[in-house]
Design a protein around this motif. Structure first.
Motif, PDB file in Angstrom:
ATOM      1  N   GLU A 131      -1.710  17.095  -2.647  1.00  0.00           N
ATOM      2  CA  GLU A 131      -0.286  17.167  -2.972  1.00  0.00           C
ATOM      3  C   GLU A 131       0.373  18.339  -2.248  1.00  0.00           C
ATOM      4  O   GLU A 131       1.485  18.214  -1.730  1.00  0.00           O
ATOM      5  CB  GLU A 131      -0.093  17.298  -4.487  1.00  0.00           C
ATOM      6  CG  GLU A 131      -0.350  16.020  -5.269  1.00  0.00           C
ATOM      7  CD  GLU A 131      -1.829  15.674  -5.412  1.00  0.00           C
ATOM      8  OE1 GLU A 131      -2.681  16.562  -5.160  1.00  0.00           O
ATOM      9  OE2 GLU A 131      -2.157  14.529  -5.765  1.00  0.00           O
ATOM     10  N   TYR A 153       8.926  12.384   2.721  1.00  0.00           N
ATOM     11  CA  TYR A 153       7.965  11.289   2.697  1.00  0.00           C
ATOM     12  C   TYR A 153       7.141  11.326   1.402  1.00  0.00           C
ATOM     13  O   TYR A 153       6.887  10.289   0.785  1.00  0.00           O
ATOM     14  CB  TYR A 153       7.055  11.394   3.922  1.00  0.00           C
ATOM     15  CG  TYR A 153       6.053  10.282   4.042  1.00  0.00           C
ATOM     16  CD1 TYR A 153       6.459   8.998   4.381  1.00  0.00           C
ATOM     17  CD2 TYR A 153       4.701  10.512   3.822  1.00  0.00           C
ATOM     18  CE1 TYR A 153       5.540   7.972   4.496  1.00  0.00           C
ATOM     19  CE2 TYR A 153       3.777   9.492   3.938  1.00  0.00           C
ATOM     20  CZ  TYR A 153       4.203   8.223   4.278  1.00  0.00           C
ATOM     21  OH  TYR A 153       3.291   7.206   4.388  1.00  0.00           O
ATOM     22  N   LEU A 196       6.568   8.387  -1.622  1.00  0.00           N
ATOM     23  CA  LEU A 196       5.271   7.914  -2.125  1.00  0.00           C
ATOM     24  C   LEU A 196       5.194   8.014  -3.644  1.00  0.00           C
ATOM     25  O   LEU A 196       4.208   7.611  -4.252  1.00  0.00           O
ATOM     26  CB  LEU A 196       4.126   8.714  -1.503  1.00  0.00           C
ATOM     27  CG  LEU A 196       3.887   8.543  -0.007  1.00  0.00           C
ATOM     28  CD1 LEU A 196       2.723   9.408   0.437  1.00  0.00           C
ATOM     29  CD2 LEU A 196       3.626   7.094   0.358  1.00  0.00           C
ATOM     30  N   MET A 251      -2.196  10.403   5.080  1.00  0.00           N
ATOM     31  CA  MET A 251      -1.170  10.692   4.072  1.00  0.00           C
ATOM     32  C   MET A 251      -0.526   9.400   3.563  1.00  0.00           C
ATOM     33  O   MET A 251      -0.019   9.362   2.451  1.00  0.00           O
ATOM     34  CB  MET A 251      -0.096  11.628   4.643  1.00  0.00           C
ATOM     35  CG  MET A 251      -0.586  13.039   4.844  1.00  0.00           C
ATOM     36  SD  MET A 251       0.693  14.109   5.537  1.00  0.00           S
ATOM     37  CE  MET A 251      -0.269  15.592   5.871  1.00  0.00           C
ATOM     38  N   GLY A 252      -0.555   8.370   4.395  1.00  0.00           N
ATOM     39  CA  GLY A 252      -0.024   7.088   3.959  1.00  0.00           C
ATOM     40  C   GLY A 252      -0.772   6.496   2.775  1.00  0.00           C
ATOM     41  O   GLY A 252      -0.233   5.653   2.059  1.00  0.00           O
ATOM     42  N   TYR A 261      -1.896   8.360   0.270  1.00  0.00           N
ATOM     43  CA  TYR A 261      -1.745   9.241  -0.894  1.00  0.00           C
ATOM     44  C   TYR A 261      -1.002   8.561  -2.042  1.00  0.00           C
ATOM     45  O   TYR A 261      -1.298   8.794  -3.214  1.00  0.00           O
ATOM     46  CB  TYR A 261      -1.002  10.530  -0.519  1.00  0.00           C
ATOM     47  CG  TYR A 261      -1.798  11.531   0.295  1.00  0.00           C
ATOM     48  CD1 TYR A 261      -3.049  11.214   0.817  1.00  0.00           C
ATOM     49  CD2 TYR A 261      -1.289  12.803   0.547  1.00  0.00           C
ATOM     50  CE1 TYR A 261      -3.759  12.123   1.578  1.00  0.00           C
ATOM     51  CE2 TYR A 261      -2.003  13.721   1.309  1.00  0.00           C
ATOM     52  CZ  TYR A 261      -3.223  13.380   1.819  1.00  0.00           C
ATOM     53  OH  TYR A 261      -3.920  14.287   2.555  1.00  0.00           O
ATOM     54  N   GLY A 262      -0.027   7.727  -1.670  1.00  0.00           N
ATOM     55  CA  GLY A 262       0.791   7.097  -2.706  1.00  0.00           C
ATOM     56  C   GLY A 262      -0.038   6.201  -3.618  1.00  0.00           C
ATOM     57  O   GLY A 262       0.083   6.269  -4.839  1.00  0.00           O
ATOM     58  N   LEU A 309      -3.202   6.389  -4.027  1.00  0.00           N
ATOM     59  CA  LEU A 309      -4.219   7.192  -4.721  1.00  0.00           C
ATOM     60  C   LEU A 309      -3.647   7.863  -5.964  1.00  0.00           C
ATOM     61  O   LEU A 309      -4.344   8.050  -6.953  1.00  0.00           O
ATOM     62  CB  LEU A 309      -4.760   8.274  -3.776  1.00  0.00           C
ATOM     63  CG  LEU A 309      -5.724   7.818  -2.685  1.00  0.00           C
ATOM     64  CD1 LEU A 309      -5.923   8.933  -1.673  1.00  0.00           C
ATOM     65  CD2 LEU A 309      -7.054   7.416  -3.275  1.00  0.00           C
ATOM     66  N   GLY A 310      -2.376   8.226  -5.893  1.00  0.00           N
ATOM     67  CA  GLY A 310      -1.763   8.937  -7.012  1.00  0.00           C
ATOM     68  C   GLY A 310      -2.172  10.396  -7.038  1.00  0.00           C
ATOM     69  O   GLY A 310      -2.727  10.915  -6.073  1.00  0.00           O
ATOM     70  N   TRP A 311      -1.910  11.057  -8.152  1.00  0.00           N
ATOM     71  CA  TRP A 311      -2.183  12.495  -8.265  1.00  0.00           C
ATOM     72  C   TRP A 311      -3.691  12.769  -8.229  1.00  0.00           C
ATOM     73  O   TRP A 311      -4.493  11.982  -8.715  1.00  0.00           O
ATOM     74  CB  TRP A 311      -1.600  13.059  -9.552  1.00  0.00           C
ATOM     75  CG  TRP A 311      -0.106  13.200  -9.507  1.00  0.00           C
ATOM     76  CD1 TRP A 311       0.802  12.214  -9.725  1.00  0.00           C
ATOM     77  CD2 TRP A 311       0.644  14.375  -9.208  1.00  0.00           C
ATOM     78  NE1 TRP A 311       2.071  12.699  -9.575  1.00  0.00           N
ATOM     79  CE2 TRP A 311       2.005  14.029  -9.264  1.00  0.00           C
ATOM     80  CE3 TRP A 311       0.297  15.706  -8.890  1.00  0.00           C
ATOM     81  CZ2 TRP A 311       3.024  14.950  -9.023  1.00  0.00           C
ATOM     82  CZ3 TRP A 311       1.316  16.619  -8.658  1.00  0.00           C
ATOM     83  CH2 TRP A 311       2.656  16.241  -8.725  1.00  0.00           C
ATOM     84  N   LYS A 315      -6.531  12.503  -7.047  1.00  0.00           N
ATOM     85  CA  LYS A 315      -7.606  11.789  -6.368  1.00  0.00           C
ATOM     86  C   LYS A 315      -7.537  11.975  -4.857  1.00  0.00           C
ATOM     87  O   LYS A 315      -6.467  11.905  -4.265  1.00  0.00           O
ATOM     88  CB  LYS A 315      -7.498  10.292  -6.706  1.00  0.00           C
ATOM     89  CG  LYS A 315      -8.839   9.647  -6.977  1.00  0.00           C
ATOM     90  CD  LYS A 315      -8.652   8.197  -7.382  1.00  0.00           C
ATOM     91  CE  LYS A 315      -9.650   7.344  -6.645  1.00  0.00           C
ATOM     92  NZ  LYS A 315      -9.282   5.945  -6.601  1.00  0.00           N
ATOM     93  N   ARG A 316      -8.709  12.214  -4.245  1.00  0.00           N
ATOM     94  CA  ARG A 316      -8.747  12.450  -2.807  1.00  0.00           C
ATOM     95  C   ARG A 316      -9.045  11.159  -2.040  1.00  0.00           C
ATOM     96  O   ARG A 316      -9.740  10.293  -2.555  1.00  0.00           O
ATOM     97  CB  ARG A 316      -9.857  13.450  -2.456  1.00  0.00           C
ATOM     98  CG  ARG A 316      -9.749  14.780  -3.108  1.00  0.00           C
ATOM     99  CD  ARG A 316      -8.745  15.649  -2.393  1.00  0.00           C
ATOM    100  NE  ARG A 316      -8.702  16.970  -3.013  1.00  0.00           N
ATOM    101  CZ  ARG A 316      -9.404  18.006  -2.570  1.00  0.00           C
ATOM    102  NH1 ARG A 316     -10.191  17.874  -1.542  1.00  0.00           N
ATOM    103  NH2 ARG A 316      -9.306  19.180  -3.168  1.00  0.00           N
ATOM    104  N   GLN A 364       0.121   2.159   4.482  1.00  0.00           N
ATOM    105  CA  GLN A 364       0.612   1.962   3.113  1.00  0.00           C
ATOM    106  C   GLN A 364       0.525   0.497   2.701  1.00  0.00           C
ATOM    107  O   GLN A 364       0.620   0.178   1.518  1.00  0.00           O
ATOM    108  CB  GLN A 364       2.077   2.426   3.002  1.00  0.00           C
ATOM    109  CG  GLN A 364       2.236   3.916   2.972  1.00  0.00           C
ATOM    110  CD  GLN A 364       3.696   4.315   2.819  1.00  0.00           C
ATOM    111  OE1 GLN A 364       4.324   4.787   3.744  1.00  0.00           O
ATOM    112  NE2 GLN A 364       4.252   4.134   1.622  1.00  0.00           N
TER     113      GLN A 364
END
Lengths: 376, 246
Positions: free
Chosen positions: A167, A177, A181, B101-102, B104-105, B107-109, B111-112, B157
């Motif tokens: 994050e 961006y 997301l 980074m695409g 990440y959405g 995956l949510g908070w 989680k890697r 994404q």
């Protein structure tokens, strides 16, 4: 005092050990968080917050009348957070840019702080002396309990950074961006900022209001020079900060009249200067060396290219030509011919030169490099 | 023409910076599966339109729905390619990392990204022809390559709707063709692609749907029906063809 004596002292002298551990932890946590501040282009935020903390210290003393560090630092925390909040408000609610907001808050809060300090000094109370130590810090006042506080806060900070690594990274790189997301960027930002404020407040006792921002920025700026990876940068910044603390304490302890805070900051600056000059990719020195190397290569390649244009017209690529033929071309010297010969691109025989197969192949592909790179 | 499903519906959208309206009362329906250009002069609010659809900018009034539900609940179906100049390319990271980074959405908070996300990112890099550059520091990429990285980040994404802010800005002919081919491929897969576009010459060739925008919506519809002098003049305030000839 020589080094081995000092190290021995480090293990026997309780006070020195406490101070060293304290400054090392402080340096490490500031370096780590400073990386985030630098990458968010909020380098001056630390400066503004640390200056904004000063009136909080004075007011906490005026209200409670004690000089207990923890109480004074709580005052500092409150006014530091207030300063940070106002900076945010000014930039979001007015047309003012962040540098103006930072400058305004810094000077207003610092002005109020200094005014209150002089007011306190004139009070008829024997207890008032010593508040001005927060201006430049006094590492000697670090007690074991302060180091414990530092240690606990730093550990929490480490856990938070590790947990929200992803994050933090996306917020630093591309905030808009991150929002699309679905991340609450304000919340991430609030986490980073509050830890930066916390680190600053904890550093005030040691390094002081005026120099505190250097603790955040210097290790991060130095670390950026050595790596292109965020994780390595944060790690290196922590290491640089830690050693700034350790070396700074050592230097000031062995030279009894030097105050620790400024020395730590100076050591951190040495890291910066060294990194700016000597780091392999971004450092000034190697950049300059590469630049002149490239110029020489270019000179050489231009000569070779000219020769290639001549050779190209002949069936036998190793057909010898006179050196005089090169007189049309201004760029060549005996030295360039020698160098080309050393590289086995040409052979020189008396007043004649001829191109080798290797040289022919090399010059034929010399300027194709760009396109081949684009296509792969 | 068959009745298409509406991918994005924008209702009475108004955006203002400091009392000056940037977008005025926009009603817009984007049918599913179109490749749409948003055209208009500088300051017409094209980027702002994208940003307010995506919730980056808070509109003064109006609402946006995606597949008949609120945008917030449908975020995962929407991907965004911001303008290349909106980030600092000297950031210490690699091309692959940016593309990741695409993921990440979804995956949510906390989680890697793991092996699955990495594989998807490498595939996206391959699709934009940038696989060989995966470990390159992003500042060492050319403008066109950076644009492709941003495109790959959106591709990963795996969305239904793609919003792109001037993806052709400052890229060479090779990259432009590579990008447009990917966009056409997306349309073939039934995805909806919305592109802020500046080059009017290429609109009929690249796009099948177009929206003319200049603070207000001027017109929207199939390129073959509405991409004409009349609408261009209304949008740009000059007779485009006549001015071009002079």
């Amino acid at each position: 005092m020589n080094i081995s004596e000092y190290i021995q002292l480090l293990f026997t002298d309780y006070t020195l050990r406490t101070i060293t551990i304290g400054t090392a932890i402080l340096g490490a946590v500031c370096g780590m968080l400073g990386s985030f501040a630098v990458l968010r282009k909020q380098s001056l935020l630390g400066d503004a917050i640390s200056h904004a903390a000063l009136p909080g210290i004075a007011i906490a003393f005026l209200i409670t009348g004690t000089k207990d560090t923890n109480i004074l630092l709580i005052g500092a925390l409150i006014s530091g957070l207030l300063g940070a909040f106002w900076i945010r408000q000014i930039t979001s609610k007015t047309h003012l840019k962040s540098d103006t907001a930072l400058g305004l808050i810094l000077s207003i809060f610092f002005g109020v702080g200094m005014m209150l300090l002089t007011f306190i000094q004139k009070m008829p109370n024997a207890n008032q002396a010593g508040l001005d130590k927060f201006l430049f810090g006094q590492a000697a006042t670090l007690l074991a309990k302060d180091v414990w506080t530092l240690g606990i806060v730093s550990s929490i900070c480490l856990v938070i950074v590790f947990t929200f690594w992803k994050e933090f990274k996306i917020l630093l790189f591309d905030e808009a961006y991150a929002k699309t997301l679905g991340f609450n960027t304000q919340r991430i930002d609030a986490i980073i900022t509050s830890f930066i404020v916390l680190a600053i407040i904890l550093g005030l006792q040691t390094v002081g209001v005026v120099l505190m921002s250097a603790m955040l920025l210097a290790p991060a700026a130095a670390a950026r020079q050595w790596t292109n990876k965020l994780s390595v940068m944060v790690f290196l910044a922590a290491i640089f900060g830690m050693f700034s603390g350790i070396f700074g304490t050592a230097i000031s302890a062995s030279q009894s009249n030097l105050s620790t805070g400024p020395v730590i900051v100076l050591v951190a600056s040495v890291f910066v200067v060294f990194s700016f000059i000597f780091s392999p990719n971004r450092g000034i020195l190697f950049k300059q060396i590469r630049l002149s190397q490239n110029r020489k290569d270019l000179q050489l390649n231009k000569t070779l290219q000219f020769m290639f244009e001549i050779v190209k017209t002949h069936k036998n690529i190793s057909h010898p030509h006179t050196i005089k033929i090169l007189n049309n071309f201004q760029g060549y010297t005996k030295r360039t011919l020698k160098k080309l010969e050393d590289k086995k691109y040409i052979e020189v025989n008396g007043q004649m030169w001829s191109m080798t197969k290797e040289g022919y192949h090399f010059s034929a592909n010399l300027y194709n490099q760009d396109t081949s790179q684009n296509n792969d | 023409m068959t009745q298409k499903k509406i991918a994005v519906a924008i209702d009475d959208l108004t955006v203002a910076y400091n009392y000056k309206p940037v977008l005025w009362d926009i009603d817009l329906e984007i049918p599913e599966g179109v490749l749409m250009a948003i055209v208009g002069p500088n300051g017409a609010g094209k980027s702002t339109l994208l940003k307010s659809i995506l919730g980056i900018i808070e509109p003064v009034a109006g609402s946006v729905s995606v597949f008949e539900k609120s945008y917030e609940s449908q975020r995962k179906k929407v991907a965004y390619v911001p303008q290349k100049g909106s980030v600092d390319w000297d950031f210490p990271t690699t091309a692959l990392d940016v593309v990741m980074m695409g993921t990440y959405g979804s995956l949510g908070w906390i989680k890697r990204p793991g092996a699955k996300e990495k594989k998807a990112s490498l595939e996206a890099l391959e699709k934009v022809g940038m696989l060989a550059f995966r470990d390159r520091q992003i500042s060492q990429l050319s403008g066109g390559q950076q644009q492709r990285i941003f495109l790959a980040r959106a591709l990963v994404q795996n969305a239904e709707i793609y919003f792109m802010d001037e993806p052709f800005q400052g890229v060479d002919a090779t990259t432009e063709i590579a990008i447009i081919n990917i966009l056409k491929e997306l349309r073939k897969l039934g995805k909806t692609v919305v592109v802020v576009h500046h080059d009017l010459q290429t609109v009929p060739e690249y796009f099948d749907w177009v929206t003319f925008l200049n603070v207000k919506k001027i017109a929207t519809g199939p390129v073959k029906d509405i991409f004409n002098d009349d609408n261009l003049t209304k949008t740009y305030g000059i007779n485009y063809k006549v001015s071009l000839l002079q």
